[in-house]
Scaffold this active site. Structure first.
Site, mmCIF file in Angstrom:
data_model
loop_
_atom_site.group_PDB
_atom_site.id
_atom_site.type_symbol
_atom_site.label_atom_id
_atom_site.label_comp_id
_atom_site.label_asym_id
_atom_site.label_seq_id
_atom_site.Cartn_x
_atom_site.Cartn_y
_atom_site.Cartn_z
ATOM 1 N N GLU A 283 0.712 -1.319 -0.086
ATOM 2 C CA GLU A 283 -0.158 -0.204 -0.202
ATOM 3 C C GLU A 283 1.098 1.206 -0.205
ATOM 4 O O GLU A 283 0.230 2.654 -0.568
ATOM 5 C CB GLU A 283 -0.916 0.130 1.343
ATOM 6 C CG GLU A 283 -2.225 1.176 1.533
ATOM 7 C CD GLU A 283 -2.868 1.419 0.228
ATOM 8 O OE1 GLU A 283 -3.450 0.419 0.421
ATOM 9 O OE2 GLU A 283 -2.772 2.054 -0.647
ATOM 10 N N GLU B 133 15.495 14.857 -3.388
ATOM 11 C CA GLU B 133 16.056 14.906 -3.199
ATOM 12 C C GLU B 133 17.437 15.253 -3.215
ATOM 13 O O GLU B 133 17.371 16.520 -4.489
ATOM 14 C CB GLU B 133 16.065 13.049 -3.467
ATOM 15 C CG GLU B 133 15.078 12.164 -3.391
ATOM 16 C CD GLU B 133 15.547 11.717 -2.002
ATOM 17 O OE1 GLU B 133 15.623 11.532 -1.762
ATOM 18 O OE2 GLU B 133 14.281 11.392 -1.602
ATOM 19 N N ASP C 252 9.635 8.857 -11.264
ATOM 20 C CA ASP C 252 8.956 7.866 -10.084
ATOM 21 C C ASP C 252 7.469 7.411 -10.207
ATOM 22 O O ASP C 252 6.922 7.172 -9.637
ATOM 23 C CB ASP C 252 9.239 8.879 -8.223
ATOM 24 C CG ASP C 252 8.459 7.747 -7.473
ATOM 25 O OD1 ASP C 252 8.971 7.486 -6.399
ATOM 26 O OD2 ASP C 252 7.638 9.210 -6.644
ATOM 27 N N LYS D 135 5.137 4.258 -9.907
ATOM 28 C CA LYS D 135 3.549 4.689 -9.239
ATOM 29 C C LYS D 135 2.255 4.047 -10.555
ATOM 30 O O LYS D 135 1.047 2.680 -10.114
ATOM 31 C CB LYS D 135 2.943 5.576 -8.745
ATOM 32 C CG LYS D 135 4.582 5.983 -7.277
ATOM 33 C CD LYS D 135 4.607 7.075 -6.762
ATOM 34 C CE LYS D 135 5.248 7.469 -5.259
ATOM 35 N NZ LYS D 135 5.932 8.609 -5.664
ATOM 36 N N GLY E 47 6.271 11.284 3.335
ATOM 37 C CA GLY E 47 6.743 11.784 4.476
ATOM 38 C C GLY E 47 6.352 10.527 5.886
ATOM 39 O O GLY E 47 5.509 9.407 5.229
HETATM 40 N N1 HSE Z 1 10.053 11.287 -4.128
HETATM 41 C C1 HSE Z 1 8.768 11.507 -3.987
HETATM 42 C C2 HSE Z 1 7.727 12.177 -3.938
HETATM 43 C C3 HSE Z 1 8.030 10.440 -2.194
HETATM 44 O O1 HSE Z 1 7.840 13.158 -4.226
HETATM 45 O O2 HSE Z 1 6.166 12.084 -3.816
HETATM 46 C C4 HSE Z 1 7.262 9.998 -2.100
HETATM 47 O O3 HSE Z 1 7.241 8.212 -2.574
#
Ligand code: HSE
Length: 439
Positions: free
Chosen positions: A132, A193, A204, A208, A305
Site C-alpha cells: 500500500e 532528494e 518515480d 507508481k 512523509g
Molecule cells: N519522491 C516521492 C514524492 C516520495 O515526491 O512524492 C514518495 O514516493
C-alpha cells in the site's frame, strides 16, 4: 483472541518511514490490536546505522546491522522492506519470501520493475507481499483499486503521484518562478532528494502509475513499456498561457483502457482549472479513478512523509495479521485479478496514444503564417479547439501563437509538428504539452 502473542515484525531499514512506523504502532497499539485481533510488535530492526536505529526503538527491539539476520530469525513473521531501490532490496525481498516470511514494502521501483518475479515467488511460497505504501503514500489507493472498486470495469486512472514535482509546479504557477528556482525551493523544503532525478524526470511517478495500471486492468507490471516525460523542460510562459486558457499544468500518471490496448504514460498535462485535481497544490497527491459503475472517484492526501507512509505500512501489517492463516487462494490477489486471469493486453506505444494538445509556436508576425499552420493541422485531420496570439516580448517581428487542439493520435500530431517546425516562419522549437479533460 487478544491473548495471542503479538505477530512479530522485522524492519529492514529504519529511516523516515521506518521510524514513523515504529512511532505510530506504539502510539495506536491498542486501537490496532482491537482491529487486527492481536498485537503487532516490531521486535527486530536491521540498519547500517545501528546507533540511530537503537535511539529510535530503545530496548523494545533487537537492532542488528545485517538484514539477513532478520530474515533468518524464525520468530519473525513479517519482514518490512524500507531500503528502496532495485538492488539489494530485490535480493532481500526474494530471500524473505524464500524463508516463508510475509513481506511489506514501500518500494515502488522494485515492484514496477521486478513485480512479476516477486509476486510469482510469493505465490509459490504461499506468502503475502503487501505494498500500500508504494503508491501515493498515505492514500489507500491500492486498497481502493483492488478491493473497494472491485465491481467496476476501470476505464482510466489519472494521478498526481509525485509530491516533489507537484510542489515545484505549484510554486512555478503561484510565483511565476522558473523551473530551476522552484526546484531549489523544493530541495530547501526537504521535498526533493539531493539527486532529484527520479522525481523531476517522472520516473518515480511512472513506477507508481505502472503498479496502478496492473491493478486497474489485470495486466502484469510493465514499467519498461511506460512513456515517461518529466517537468525539466517546462517553461514559466507555458504555465502562464495555460492559465489564461483556463488550464493548470500537472505532472500526471495516466493509464487508460483503449480498444487496441492500454495507455501508460507520465507527462506534464494541461487539466481544466475547475477540476478538483487541478487544485491539488504543494506536495499533496491525488488520484482520480473512473469506473463504469461508480463513475469518477477522487482520493487525496499526503503521498510521502514519515507518518502518512507509516499509516499505509501498518494497514498492510494489519491485513497480514488478519489474513495470514487464510488459505492463500482466499486472499486478495496481489494484482487484484487472479494470477491465472491476468490479460496480455498490450501497452500502447506513445505514437498510438490519443490526447489533445497545447502547442506554442514562436512565429514571424507576418501575413499568412497562421493560415499555413492551421492548413498543416487540417491536412492531418487535427481539429483546433482554441487559438491565442500574444506578444512574445522579443519585439514586434515575432509573436507567440498558442493552439489547443481536440483529441488526436500522437503519431499524427508528430507528423504535423515536423512539418510546422520546418516552416521558415517558425522561429524556435515548438512546445507541445498534452491536454486531458478528465471528464
Ligand atoms: N519522491 C516521492 C514524492 C516520495 O515526491 O512524492 C514518495 O514516493
Amino acid at each position: 483472541m487478544n491473548s495471542m502473542k503479538p505477530i512479530q515484525v522485522g524492519l529492514l531499514g529504519i529511516g523516515t518511514v521506518g521510524s514513523g512506523t515504529f512511532k505510530v504502532l506504539l502510539c495506536n497499539q491498542e486501537e490496532i490490536r482491537r482491529r487486527a485481533g492481536r498485537g503487532i510488535a516490531i521486535t527486530m530492526v536491521a540498519d547500517l546505522d545501528t546507533a540511530r536505529a537503537q535511539a529510535v526503538v530503545g530496548d523494545s527491539a533487537r537492532v542488528v546491522n545485517d538484514a539477513r539476520a532478520v530474515i533468518a530469525d524464525p520468530a519473525i513473521d513479517i519482514v518490512v522492506e524500507l531500503i528502496g531501490g532495485y538492488g539489494i532490496a530485490r535480493a532481500l525481498v526474494l530471500e524473505a519470501i524464500a524463508a516463508g516470511k510475509h513481506v511489506v514494502t514501500a518500494n515502488k521501483a522494485l515492484l514496477a520493475v521486478h513485480g512479476s518475479e516477486i509476486f510469482a515467488a510469493a505465490r509459490a511460497k504461499g506468502v503475502i507481499v503487501a505494498f500500500e505504501a508504494a503508491v501515493a503514500g498515505g492514500i489507500p489507493i491500492i486498497k481502493a483499486l483492488r478491493e473497494g472498486l472491485t465491481a467496476n470495469r476501470i476505464e482510466w486512472v489519472a494521478g498526481i503521484i509525485n509530491g516533489t514535482t507537484n510542489f515545484i509546479l505549484s510554486e512555478m504557477r503561484a510565483k511565476g518562478l522558473d523551473f530551476a528556482v522552484a526546484l531549489a525551493e523544493a530541495q530547501a523544503h526537504g521535498y526533493a532528494e539531493a539527486d532529484p532525478t527520479f522525481d523531476i524526470e517522472g520516473i518515480d511517478a511512472a513506477h507508481k502509475a505502472t503498479i496502478m495500471s496492473a491493478i486497474a486492468f489485470g495486466i502484469p507490471v510493465q514499467f519498461e513499456k511506460a512513456y515517461v516525460e518529466g517537468i525539466v523542460a517546462l517553461q514559466a510562459a507555458d504555465i502562464r498561457y495555460a492559465e489564461q486558457l483556463g488550464y493548470r499544468i500537472k505532472l500526471l500518471g495516466i493509464t487508460r483502457r483503449r480498444k487496441a490496448g492500454i495507455e501508460l504514460r507520465v507527462h506534464p498535462t494541461l487539466v481544466p482549472a475547475q477540476r478538483l485535481i487541478a487544485n491539488v497544490e504543494g506536495a499533496m497527491n491525488a488520484v482520480v479513478v473512473q469506473g463504469d459503475a461508480v463513475g469518477t472517484t477522487l482520493y487525496y492526501g499526503k503521498g510521502a512523509g514519515s507518518e502518512p507512509t507509516a499509516s499505509a505500512v501498518i494497514a498492510d501489517l494489519v491485513d497480514i495479521t488478519r489474513l495470514h492463516t487464510a488459505d492463500p487462494d482466499h486472499r486478495v490477489p496481489h494484482l487484484a485479478f487472479q494470477p491465472g486471469s491476468l490479460a496480455s493486453t498490450p501497452i500502447l506505444p506513445i505514437g498510438d496514444v490519443v490526447t489533445a494538445f497545447y502547442l506554442r509556436l514562436v512565429v514571424a508576425d507576418e501575413a499568412g503564417v497562421l493560415a499555413r499552420i492551421t492548413a498543416i493541422l487540417a491536412e492531418h485531420a487535427i481539429s483546433i479547439d482554441a487559438v491565442l496570439q500574444r506578444e512574445s516580448g522579443e519585439g514586434e517581428k515575432q509573436t507567440d501563437l498558442i493552439i489547443l487542439t481536440h483529441d488526436t493520435v500522437e503519431g499524427r500530431m508528430n507528423l504535423a509538428l515536423a512539418q510546422m517546425q520546418a516552416l521558415p516562419t517558425v522561429l524556435a522549437p515548438i512546445v507541445r504539452i498534452r491536454k486531458e479533460e478528465l471528464n
